[in-house]
Design an enzyme around this catalytic site. Sequence first.
Site, PDB file in Angstrom:
ATOM      1  N   GLN A  11     -27.985  40.294 -43.148  1.00  0.00           N
ATOM      2  CA  GLN A  11     -29.301  40.249 -42.520  1.00  0.00           C
ATOM      3  C   GLN A  11     -29.834  41.131 -41.474  1.00  0.00           C
ATOM      4  O   GLN A  11     -30.866  41.373 -41.305  1.00  0.00           O
ATOM      5  CB  GLN A  11     -29.771  38.831 -42.354  1.00  0.00           C
ATOM      6  CG  GLN A  11     -31.391  38.847 -42.012  1.00  0.00           C
ATOM      7  CD  GLN A  11     -32.225  39.219 -43.158  1.00  0.00           C
ATOM      8  OE1 GLN A  11     -31.634  39.343 -44.368  1.00  0.00           O
ATOM      9  NE2 GLN A  11     -33.539  39.182 -42.894  1.00  0.00           N
ATOM     10  N   LYS A  12     -28.606  41.415 -40.617  1.00  0.00           N
ATOM     11  CA  LYS A  12     -28.956  42.318 -39.664  1.00  0.00           C
ATOM     12  C   LYS A  12     -29.893  43.420 -40.060  1.00  0.00           C
ATOM     13  O   LYS A  12     -30.589  44.080 -39.250  1.00  0.00           O
ATOM     14  CB  LYS A  12     -27.658  42.569 -38.843  1.00  0.00           C
ATOM     15  CG  LYS A  12     -27.758  43.997 -37.801  1.00  0.00           C
ATOM     16  CD  LYS A  12     -28.428  43.461 -36.703  1.00  0.00           C
ATOM     17  CE  LYS A  12     -28.460  44.440 -35.659  1.00  0.00           C
ATOM     18  NZ  LYS A  12     -28.021  45.969 -35.917  1.00  0.00           N
TER      19      LYS A  12
ATOM     20  N   MET B 111     -18.893  50.151 -41.903  1.00  0.00           N
ATOM     21  CA  MET B 111     -18.779  51.793 -41.296  1.00  0.00           C
ATOM     22  C   MET B 111     -17.570  51.397 -40.194  1.00  0.00           C
ATOM     23  O   MET B 111     -17.630  52.350 -39.289  1.00  0.00           O
ATOM     24  CB  MET B 111     -20.007  52.197 -40.634  1.00  0.00           C
ATOM     25  CG  MET B 111     -21.071  52.367 -41.681  1.00  0.00           C
ATOM     26  SD  MET B 111     -22.033  53.774 -41.296  1.00  0.00           S
ATOM     27  CE  MET B 111     -22.836  53.231 -39.889  1.00  0.00           C
TER      28      MET B 111
ATOM     29  N   HIS C 172     -16.652  43.752 -35.839  1.00  0.00           N
ATOM     30  CA  HIS C 172     -17.046  42.767 -34.751  1.00  0.00           C
ATOM     31  C   HIS C 172     -17.106  41.550 -35.698  1.00  0.00           C
ATOM     32  O   HIS C 172     -17.233  41.465 -36.761  1.00  0.00           O
ATOM     33  CB  HIS C 172     -18.419  43.009 -34.155  1.00  0.00           C
ATOM     34  CG  HIS C 172     -19.261  43.431 -34.762  1.00  0.00           C
ATOM     35  ND1 HIS C 172     -20.051  42.760 -35.832  1.00  0.00           N
ATOM     36  CD2 HIS C 172     -19.964  44.752 -34.690  1.00  0.00           C
ATOM     37  CE1 HIS C 172     -21.166  43.292 -36.200  1.00  0.00           C
ATOM     38  NE2 HIS C 172     -21.221  44.457 -35.763  1.00  0.00           N
ATOM     39  N   GLU C 173     -17.504  40.427 -35.020  1.00  0.00           N
ATOM     40  CA  GLU C 173     -17.689  38.917 -35.720  1.00  0.00           C
ATOM     41  C   GLU C 173     -18.852  38.997 -36.640  1.00  0.00           C
ATOM     42  O   GLU C 173     -18.702  38.249 -37.542  1.00  0.00           O
ATOM     43  CB  GLU C 173     -17.953  38.073 -34.472  1.00  0.00           C
ATOM     44  CG  GLU C 173     -16.860  37.414 -33.733  1.00  0.00           C
ATOM     45  CD  GLU C 173     -15.770  36.928 -34.674  1.00  0.00           C
ATOM     46  OE1 GLU C 173     -16.409  35.745 -35.600  1.00  0.00           O
ATOM     47  OE2 GLU C 173     -14.630  36.604 -34.492  1.00  0.00           O
ATOM     48  N   GLY C 174     -19.854  39.836 -36.632  1.00  0.00           N
ATOM     49  CA  GLY C 174     -20.688  39.985 -37.789  1.00  0.00           C
ATOM     50  C   GLY C 174     -20.097  40.462 -39.228  1.00  0.00           C
ATOM     51  O   GLY C 174     -20.285  39.707 -40.113  1.00  0.00           O
ATOM     52  N   HIS C 175     -19.659  41.307 -38.795  1.00  0.00           N
ATOM     53  CA  HIS C 175     -18.669  41.827 -39.988  1.00  0.00           C
ATOM     54  C   HIS C 175     -17.582  40.793 -40.675  1.00  0.00           C
ATOM     55  O   HIS C 175     -17.390  40.447 -41.821  1.00  0.00           O
ATOM     56  CB  HIS C 175     -17.667  43.215 -39.821  1.00  0.00           C
ATOM     57  CG  HIS C 175     -18.567  44.351 -39.441  1.00  0.00           C
ATOM     58  ND1 HIS C 175     -18.517  44.868 -37.997  1.00  0.00           N
ATOM     59  CD2 HIS C 175     -19.128  45.199 -39.964  1.00  0.00           C
ATOM     60  CE1 HIS C 175     -19.118  46.050 -37.942  1.00  0.00           C
ATOM     61  NE2 HIS C 175     -19.633  46.039 -39.138  1.00  0.00           N
TER      62      HIS C 175
HETATM   63  P1  AMP Z   1     -22.243  48.203 -40.460  1.00  0.00           P
HETATM   64  O1  AMP Z   1     -20.603  48.773 -40.219  1.00  0.00           O
HETATM   65  O2  AMP Z   1     -22.965  48.645 -39.274  1.00  0.00           O
HETATM   66  O3  AMP Z   1     -22.536  49.477 -41.605  1.00  0.00           O
HETATM   67  O4  AMP Z   1     -22.409  46.857 -40.974  1.00  0.00           O
HETATM   68  C1  AMP Z   1     -21.617  46.680 -42.212  1.00  0.00           C
HETATM   69  C2  AMP Z   1     -22.012  45.386 -42.666  1.00  0.00           C
HETATM   70  O5  AMP Z   1     -22.249  44.325 -41.739  1.00  0.00           O
HETATM   71  C3  AMP Z   1     -23.705  45.234 -43.056  1.00  0.00           C
HETATM   72  O6  AMP Z   1     -24.134  44.618 -44.290  1.00  0.00           O
HETATM   73  C4  AMP Z   1     -24.468  44.691 -41.861  1.00  0.00           C
HETATM   74  O7  AMP Z   1     -25.686  44.380 -42.064  1.00  0.00           O
HETATM   75  C5  AMP Z   1     -23.598  43.847 -41.302  1.00  0.00           C
HETATM   76  N1  AMP Z   1     -23.583  43.506 -39.974  1.00  0.00           N
HETATM   77  C6  AMP Z   1     -23.823  44.114 -38.913  1.00  0.00           C
HETATM   78  N2  AMP Z   1     -24.031  43.503 -37.717  1.00  0.00           N
HETATM   79  C7  AMP Z   1     -24.206  42.018 -38.116  1.00  0.00           C
HETATM   80  C8  AMP Z   1     -24.381  40.922 -37.659  1.00  0.00           C
HETATM   81  N3  AMP Z   1     -24.589  40.779 -36.326  1.00  0.00           N
HETATM   82  N4  AMP Z   1     -24.701  39.683 -38.337  1.00  0.00           N
HETATM   83  C9  AMP Z   1     -24.606  39.876 -39.671  1.00  0.00           C
HETATM   84  N5  AMP Z   1     -23.863  41.002 -40.365  1.00  0.00           N
HETATM   85  C10 AMP Z   1     -23.915  42.060 -39.557  1.00  0.00           C
END
Ligand code: AMP
Length: 267
Positions: A136-137, A18, A22-25
Amino acid sequence: MRAWRRREPGSVGLVPTMGFLHEGHLSLVRAARAANHRVAVSIFVNPAQFGPNEDLGRYPRDLERDLALLSGEGVDAVFVPAVEEVYPRGFGTEVMVKGVTEGLEGARRPGHFAGVATVVAKLFNVVEPDRAYFGQKDAQQAVVITRMVADLDFPLGVIVCPIVREADGLALSSRNAYLNPEERRAAPVLYRALSVARELFAGGERGAGTLKNAAMKVLEVEPLATVDYVSVADPETLEEHDAAREGSLVSLAVRIGGTRLIDNVVL
Ligand code: AMP
């Protein structure tokens, strides 16, 4: 997007997001990069997965910065569809995954996972990736997508990547941008609570109630925290456990001030 995909004979990894990256993405992007010929990222703030009283209107966005980050990671294609393109007039289909959407986030956010499953199914049909990467978040989301892919015979692999955290344990999230400095200082309490449960488990405790109570006690000490739920559940069926075992999913949702945060650990 389809024209691009047709020109790419090799494997494609898709990272649905979305935005407000950040580093997670980026960890998902790097995993996709390492295993596929091409990497596609979608950026779409999906109205269908937000409840009427949720944060759709104020969800953080910065497309220019996102594109610069993705360019730096060598991403090959970024798909940024408009809402009317994803949900044109007359749109009437919903993908409902049963059995793993009734509890946890699904219980607190009615319609959320139908919104997620529907948009992800559409992204899979448009991009036709060989592998799709999720964090996995959002543990329940990963379970729901894995179930949907198996049930509907999507010809792709679902890869779930580990949670990326700040140095103090706070899981990275676009929603962390909502936290004021005081709330940001309080937010690592989620991971501290999960860690206490994990340590008790490592020390031999198996009672799910005991593990949840221990996590609750940690959360109760933080005045800015309001607990929504603490759960110990099966990682595949998401059924609540009486006795924790190796692989059990300990997950929680906590409001820090006005911001609802989720986090989890696998025992
Ligand atoms: P979002 O933009 O919040 O919909 O997240 C997009 C993808 O990134 C989803 O599969 C989330 O689970 C993953 N994601 C978000 N935050 C993290 C994080 N801190 N570590 C790993 N993956 C993440």
